[in-house]
Design a protein around this motif. Structure first.
Motif, PDB file in Angstrom:
ATOM      1  N   ARG A 268       0.841  -1.200   0.000  1.00  0.00           N
ATOM      2  CA  ARG A 268       0.000   0.000   0.000  1.00  0.00           C
ATOM      3  C   ARG A 268       0.881   1.256   0.000  1.00  0.00           C
ATOM      4  O   ARG A 268       0.650   2.191  -0.762  1.00  0.00           O
ATOM      5  CB  ARG A 268      -0.936   0.003   1.209  1.00  0.00           C
ATOM      6  N   VAL A 269       1.908   1.253   0.852  1.00  0.00           N
ATOM      7  CA  VAL A 269       2.822   2.403   0.911  1.00  0.00           C
ATOM      8  C   VAL A 269       3.554   2.555  -0.416  1.00  0.00           C
ATOM      9  O   VAL A 269       3.712   3.664  -0.926  1.00  0.00           O
ATOM     10  CB  VAL A 269       3.798   2.257   2.094  1.00  0.00           C
ATOM     11  N   TRP A 270       4.013   1.442  -0.997  1.00  0.00           N
ATOM     12  CA  TRP A 270       4.686   1.498  -2.296  1.00  0.00           C
ATOM     13  C   TRP A 270       3.783   2.112  -3.353  1.00  0.00           C
ATOM     14  O   TRP A 270       4.202   2.981  -4.112  1.00  0.00           O
ATOM     15  CB  TRP A 270       5.164   0.117  -2.749  1.00  0.00           C
ATOM     16  N   GLU A 271       2.534   1.644  -3.436  1.00  0.00           N
ATOM     17  CA  GLU A 271       1.609   2.145  -4.459  1.00  0.00           C
ATOM     18  C   GLU A 271       1.347   3.634  -4.279  1.00  0.00           C
ATOM     19  O   GLU A 271       1.297   4.387  -5.261  1.00  0.00           O
ATOM     20  CB  GLU A 271       0.295   1.352  -4.435  1.00  0.00           C
ATOM     21  N   LEU A 272       1.181   4.082  -3.032  1.00  0.00           N
ATOM     22  CA  LEU A 272       1.002   5.522  -2.776  1.00  0.00           C
ATOM     23  C   LEU A 272       2.222   6.300  -3.238  1.00  0.00           C
ATOM     24  O   LEU A 272       2.115   7.341  -3.887  1.00  0.00           O
ATOM     25  CB  LEU A 272       0.742   5.772  -1.294  1.00  0.00           C
ATOM     26  N   PHE A 273       3.408   5.790  -2.882  1.00  0.00           N
ATOM     27  CA  PHE A 273       4.652   6.434  -3.264  1.00  0.00           C
ATOM     28  C   PHE A 273       4.812   6.475  -4.784  1.00  0.00           C
ATOM     29  O   PHE A 273       5.103   7.526  -5.364  1.00  0.00           O
ATOM     30  CB  PHE A 273       5.827   5.689  -2.615  1.00  0.00           C
ATOM     31  N   TYR A 274       4.612   5.338  -5.438  1.00  0.00           N
ATOM     32  CA  TYR A 274       4.827   5.209  -6.872  1.00  0.00           C
ATOM     33  C   TYR A 274       3.829   6.056  -7.681  1.00  0.00           C
ATOM     34  O   TYR A 274       4.223   6.815  -8.570  1.00  0.00           O
ATOM     35  CB  TYR A 274       4.744   3.729  -7.282  1.00  0.00           C
ATOM     36  N   LEU A 275       2.561   5.933  -7.361  1.00  0.00           N
ATOM     37  CA  LEU A 275       1.547   6.611  -8.169  1.00  0.00           C
ATOM     38  C   LEU A 275       1.355   8.084  -7.805  1.00  0.00           C
ATOM     39  O   LEU A 275       1.125   8.911  -8.689  1.00  0.00           O
ATOM     40  CB  LEU A 275       0.207   5.879  -8.057  1.00  0.00           C
ATOM     41  N   ARG A 276       1.464   8.423  -6.522  1.00  0.00           N
ATOM     42  CA  ARG A 276       1.139   9.785  -6.102  1.00  0.00           C
ATOM     43  C   ARG A 276       2.368  10.667  -5.837  1.00  0.00           C
ATOM     44  O   ARG A 276       2.335  11.853  -6.116  1.00  0.00           O
ATOM     45  CB  ARG A 276       0.260   9.760  -4.851  1.00  0.00           C
ATOM     46  N   ILE A 277       3.434  10.113  -5.304  1.00  0.00           N
ATOM     47  CA  ILE A 277       4.586  10.947  -4.928  1.00  0.00           C
ATOM     48  C   ILE A 277       5.584  11.093  -6.082  1.00  0.00           C
ATOM     49  O   ILE A 277       5.979  12.205  -6.426  1.00  0.00           O
ATOM     50  CB  ILE A 277       5.296  10.386  -3.672  1.00  0.00           C
ATOM     51  N   ILE A 278       5.992   9.968  -6.684  1.00  0.00           N
ATOM     52  CA  ILE A 278       6.982  10.067  -7.772  1.00  0.00           C
ATOM     53  C   ILE A 278       6.332  10.002  -9.147  1.00  0.00           C
ATOM     54  O   ILE A 278       7.025   9.888 -10.164  1.00  0.00           O
ATOM     55  CB  ILE A 278       8.102   9.016  -7.635  1.00  0.00           C
ATOM     56  N   LYS A 279       5.012  10.084  -9.181  1.00  0.00           N
ATOM     57  CA  LYS A 279       4.259  10.200 -10.444  1.00  0.00           C
ATOM     58  C   LYS A 279       4.629   9.112 -11.452  1.00  0.00           C
ATOM     59  O   LYS A 279       5.070   9.387 -12.563  1.00  0.00           O
ATOM     60  CB  LYS A 279       4.448  11.586 -11.065  1.00  0.00           C
ATOM     61  N   LYS A 280       4.503   7.851 -11.027  1.00  0.00           N
ATOM     62  CA  LYS A 280       4.766   6.674 -11.858  1.00  0.00           C
ATOM     63  C   LYS A 280       6.217   6.610 -12.338  1.00  0.00           C
ATOM     64  O   LYS A 280       6.513   6.045 -13.378  1.00  0.00           O
ATOM     65  CB  LYS A 280       3.802   6.591 -13.044  1.00  0.00           C
ATOM     66  N   GLY A 281       7.101   7.211 -11.559  1.00  0.00           N
ATOM     67  CA  GLY A 281       8.519   7.164 -11.895  1.00  0.00           C
ATOM     68  C   GLY A 281       9.021   8.360 -12.673  1.00  0.00           C
ATOM     69  O   GLY A 281      10.192   8.417 -13.024  1.00  0.00           O
ATOM     70  N   ALA A 282       8.150   9.335 -12.942  1.00  0.00           N
ATOM     71  CA  ALA A 282       8.579  10.523 -13.684  1.00  0.00           C
ATOM     72  C   ALA A 282       9.528  11.395 -12.856  1.00  0.00           C
ATOM     73  O   ALA A 282      10.350  12.115 -13.422  1.00  0.00           O
ATOM     74  CB  ALA A 282       7.370  11.341 -14.126  1.00  0.00           C
ATOM     75  N   LEU A 283       9.433  11.314 -11.521  1.00  0.00           N
ATOM     76  CA  LEU A 283      10.303  12.101 -10.652  1.00  0.00           C
ATOM     77  C   LEU A 283      11.419  11.223 -10.098  1.00  0.00           C
ATOM     78  O   LEU A 283      11.199  10.069  -9.738  1.00  0.00           O
ATOM     79  CB  LEU A 283       9.499  12.698  -9.491  1.00  0.00           C
ATOM     80  N   SER A 284      12.618  11.775 -10.006  1.00  0.00           N
ATOM     81  CA  SER A 284      13.752  11.067  -9.409  1.00  0.00           C
ATOM     82  C   SER A 284      13.536  10.932  -7.914  1.00  0.00           C
ATOM     83  O   SER A 284      12.875  11.764  -7.286  1.00  0.00           O
ATOM     84  CB  SER A 284      15.044  11.853  -9.640  1.00  0.00           C
ATOM     85  N   PHE A 285      14.124   9.887  -7.351  1.00  0.00           N
ATOM     86  CA  PHE A 285      14.089   9.708  -5.901  1.00  0.00           C
ATOM     87  C   PHE A 285      15.352   8.984  -5.484  1.00  0.00           C
ATOM     88  O   PHE A 285      16.118   8.501  -6.320  1.00  0.00           O
ATOM     89  CB  PHE A 285      12.827   8.954  -5.463  1.00  0.00           C
ATOM     90  N   GLU A 286      15.583   8.933  -4.182  1.00  0.00           N
ATOM     91  CA  GLU A 286      16.763   8.269  -3.660  1.00  0.00           C
ATOM     92  C   GLU A 286      16.383   6.929  -3.062  1.00  0.00           C
ATOM     93  O   GLU A 286      15.374   6.815  -2.362  1.00  0.00           O
ATOM     94  CB  GLU A 286      17.455   9.128  -2.607  1.00  0.00           C
ATOM     95  N   MET A 287      17.200   5.921  -3.375  1.00  0.00           N
ATOM     96  CA  MET A 287      17.004   4.603  -2.790  1.00  0.00           C
ATOM     97  C   MET A 287      18.356   3.923  -2.634  1.00  0.00           C
ATOM     98  O   MET A 287      19.306   4.243  -3.354  1.00  0.00           O
ATOM     99  CB  MET A 287      16.063   3.746  -3.638  1.00  0.00           C
ATOM    100  N   PRO A 288      18.460   2.981  -1.685  1.00  0.00           N
ATOM    101  CA  PRO A 288      19.724   2.271  -1.512  1.00  0.00           C
ATOM    102  C   PRO A 288      19.937   1.240  -2.608  1.00  0.00           C
ATOM    103  O   PRO A 288      19.049   0.464  -2.929  1.00  0.00           O
ATOM    104  CB  PRO A 288      19.570   1.605  -0.139  1.00  0.00           C
ATOM    105  N   LEU A 289      21.119   1.287  -3.213  1.00  0.00           N
ATOM    106  CA  LEU A 289      21.536   0.318  -4.232  1.00  0.00           C
ATOM    107  C   LEU A 289      22.991  -0.034  -3.973  1.00  0.00           C
ATOM    108  O   LEU A 289      23.737   0.764  -3.408  1.00  0.00           O
ATOM    109  CB  LEU A 289      21.434   0.910  -5.642  1.00  0.00           C
ATOM    110  N   ASP A 290      23.388  -1.199  -4.426  1.00  0.00           N
ATOM    111  CA  ASP A 290      24.798  -1.571  -4.399  1.00  0.00           C
ATOM    112  C   ASP A 290      25.289  -1.558  -5.838  1.00  0.00           C
ATOM    113  O   ASP A 290      24.978  -2.440  -6.622  1.00  0.00           O
ATOM    114  CB  ASP A 290      24.985  -2.953  -3.775  1.00  0.00           C
ATOM    115  N   SER A 291      26.053  -0.526  -6.182  1.00  0.00           N
ATOM    116  CA  SER A 291      26.586  -0.404  -7.545  1.00  0.00           C
ATOM    117  C   SER A 291      28.071  -0.743  -7.588  1.00  0.00           C
ATOM    118  O   SER A 291      28.774  -0.339  -8.501  1.00  0.00           O
ATOM    119  CB  SER A 291      26.346   1.013  -8.081  1.00  0.00           C
ATOM    120  N   GLY A 292      28.520  -1.483  -6.573  1.00  0.00           N
ATOM    121  CA  GLY A 292      29.917  -1.900  -6.531  1.00  0.00           C
ATOM    122  C   GLY A 292      30.676  -1.400  -5.328  1.00  0.00           C
ATOM    123  O   GLY A 292      31.819  -1.786  -5.112  1.00  0.00           O
TER     124      GLY A 292
END
Length: 166
Positions: free
Chosen positions: A62-86
């Protein structure tokens, strides 16, 4: 504008089955008849595509869907998340690749959300000299954990410990 962060308790699954990233681009290859192909660097810094999976309960979903659809506008807005890029798990500024989000139920209360993000690897934070120094230390027989610990302690010394002298 304040940075948008992935909501708490939503972490990418870093097991081999749920996490991977693609090759870095920026190199051109020209085939040559009867000889070794030619390679040229087109551009240096680049982004990579990361395949990410989030293990979610119904509440997390539920939190993911709110975040994805309403906060970052289906991914149109950049956001910060933890990743391991090496360089270990670190915050990265990401964009979701359009139409890459999929949700699958694993049972009645658990879900897996998969998607692709584009991010610049943190390896680019290193200078060429710094990278060469770390590789030289590695080639001398040091473990990567020892190298990381050494540089973390060195950073603490230069950025925190010496400030008491000011």
């Amino acid at each position: 504008m304040t940075a948008i962060n992935l909501p708490r308790d939503l972490y990418p699954v870093t097991s081999p089955s749920g996490y991977s990233y693609g090759s870095a681009g920026g190199v051109n290859r020209t085939e040559v008849e009867g000889g070794f192909n030619r390679y040229a660097l087109d551009f240096d810094r680049c982004t990579r595509v990361f395949n990410v999976a989030l293990a979610c309960t119904a509440g997390h979903l539920r939190v993911w869907e709110l975040f994805y659809l309403r906060i970052i506008k289906k991914g149109a807005l950049s956001f910060e998340m933890p990743l391991d890029s090496g360089t270990g798990l670190e915050q990265h500024v990401v964009n979701i690749i359009p139409n890459s989000v999929n949700t699958a139920a694993t049972d009645g209360n658990n879900f897996v959300v998969t998607f692709q993000v584009e991010a610049e690897p943190k390896i680019y934070d290193f200078t060429e000299e710094g990278a060469a120094a770390i590789i030289a230390i590695w080639n001398a027989g040091a473990d990567i954990a020892d190298i990381t610990e050494l540089f973390d302690r060195l950073a603490e010394f230069t950025l925190e410990d010496t400030l008491v002298l000011v």
